[in-house]
Write a protein that holds these residues in place. Structure first.
Motif, short mmCIF file in Angstrom:
data_model
loop_
_atom_site.label_atom_id
_atom_site.label_comp_id
_atom_site.label_asym_id
_atom_site.label_seq_id
_atom_site.Cartn_x
_atom_site.Cartn_y
_atom_site.Cartn_z
N ILE A 1 -3.83 13.01 -15.74
CA ILE A 1 -4.29 12.93 -14.36
C ILE A 1 -4.86 11.82 -13.56
O ILE A 1 -5.70 11.14 -12.75
CB ILE A 1 -4.41 14.34 -13.86
N ILE A 2 -6.03 11.45 -14.49
CA ILE A 2 -7.36 10.84 -14.33
C ILE A 2 -6.68 9.07 -14.75
O ILE A 2 -6.82 8.34 -13.91
CB ILE A 2 -8.34 10.71 -15.45
N ILE A 3 -5.63 8.64 -15.24
CA ILE A 3 -5.18 8.01 -15.52
C ILE A 3 -4.43 6.93 -14.53
O ILE A 3 -4.50 6.12 -13.40
CB ILE A 3 -4.64 7.71 -16.89
N VAL A 4 -3.51 8.44 -13.72
CA VAL A 4 -2.48 7.87 -12.33
C VAL A 4 -3.85 7.61 -11.50
O VAL A 4 -3.50 6.56 -10.54
CB VAL A 4 -1.89 9.29 -12.68
N LEU A 5 -4.92 7.94 -10.95
CA LEU A 5 -5.90 8.41 -10.13
C LEU A 5 -6.73 6.76 -10.05
O LEU A 5 -6.90 6.56 -9.41
CB LEU A 5 -6.31 9.22 -9.98
N PHE B 1 0.94 -1.17 0.14
CA PHE B 1 0.29 0.30 0.23
C PHE B 1 0.90 0.69 -0.08
O PHE B 1 0.35 1.71 -0.71
CB PHE B 1 -0.68 -0.35 0.87
N VAL B 2 1.70 1.79 0.52
CA VAL B 2 2.92 2.28 1.37
C VAL B 2 3.87 2.62 -0.58
O VAL B 2 3.42 4.22 -0.67
CB VAL B 2 4.00 2.32 2.16
N LEU C 1 -6.85 4.47 -12.19
CA LEU C 1 -6.00 2.90 -13.07
C LEU C 1 -4.91 2.78 -11.37
O LEU C 1 -3.54 2.97 -11.85
CB LEU C 1 -5.56 3.01 -13.93
N ASN C 2 -4.70 2.26 -10.59
CA ASN C 2 -3.80 2.75 -9.13
C ASN C 2 -2.44 2.15 -9.22
O ASN C 2 -1.31 3.04 -9.22
CB ASN C 2 -5.10 2.08 -7.81
N THR C 3 -2.80 1.54 -9.49
CA THR C 3 -1.16 0.85 -9.08
C THR C 3 -0.50 0.83 -10.75
O THR C 3 0.84 0.96 -10.67
CB THR C 3 -0.41 -0.52 -8.88
N ALA D 1 4.25 9.74 -9.62
CA ALA D 1 3.81 10.22 -11.03
C ALA D 1 2.61 11.82 -10.85
O ALA D 1 2.35 12.67 -11.79
CB ALA D 1 3.14 8.52 -11.38
N LEU D 2 2.12 11.87 -10.03
CA LEU D 2 0.75 12.97 -10.01
C LEU D 2 1.95 14.06 -9.94
O LEU D 2 1.42 15.28 -11.11
CB LEU D 2 -0.50 13.10 -8.97
N VAL D 3 2.27 14.40 -9.19
CA VAL D 3 3.18 15.29 -8.96
C VAL D 3 3.82 16.12 -10.17
O VAL D 3 4.22 16.78 -10.93
CB VAL D 3 4.64 14.62 -7.57
N HIS D 4 4.67 14.64 -10.86
CA HIS D 4 5.03 14.95 -12.26
C HIS D 4 4.62 15.38 -12.98
O HIS D 4 4.87 16.13 -14.12
CB HIS D 4 5.64 13.71 -12.74
N VAL D 5 2.81 14.85 -13.41
CA VAL D 5 2.19 15.24 -14.52
C VAL D 5 1.49 16.77 -13.75
O VAL D 5 1.57 17.54 -15.02
CB VAL D 5 0.99 14.33 -14.35
#
Length: 67
Positions: free
Chosen positions: A44-48, A15-16, A50-52, A25-29
């Protein structure tokens, strides 16, 4: 509930790691304007959602060249 307690030491690190990967990934986007495919909103949608898999897909296919 016993099953969760039994596997807690295995689940927590996963989980961590997943959370750290998604946040990275979100910060990079959000900070970089260049993408090989798609737009900022799409990534942003893909990263959030599609979890892993989402962050891995972003770093492999979406991340553009650094300037």
């Amino acid at each position: 509930m016993e099953i969760l307690a039994q596997y807690w030491l295995f689940i927590l690190p996963l989980f961590v790691i997943q959370l750290a990967l998604a946040l990275t990934a979100l910060v990079h986007v959000l900070r970089h304007p260049h993408y090989r495919f798609g737009t900022k909103g799409l990534w942003i949608i893909i990263v959030l959602l599609l979890n892993t898999i989402g962050p891995i897909v972003y770093f492999v296919f979406g991340r553009g060249e650094e300037e």
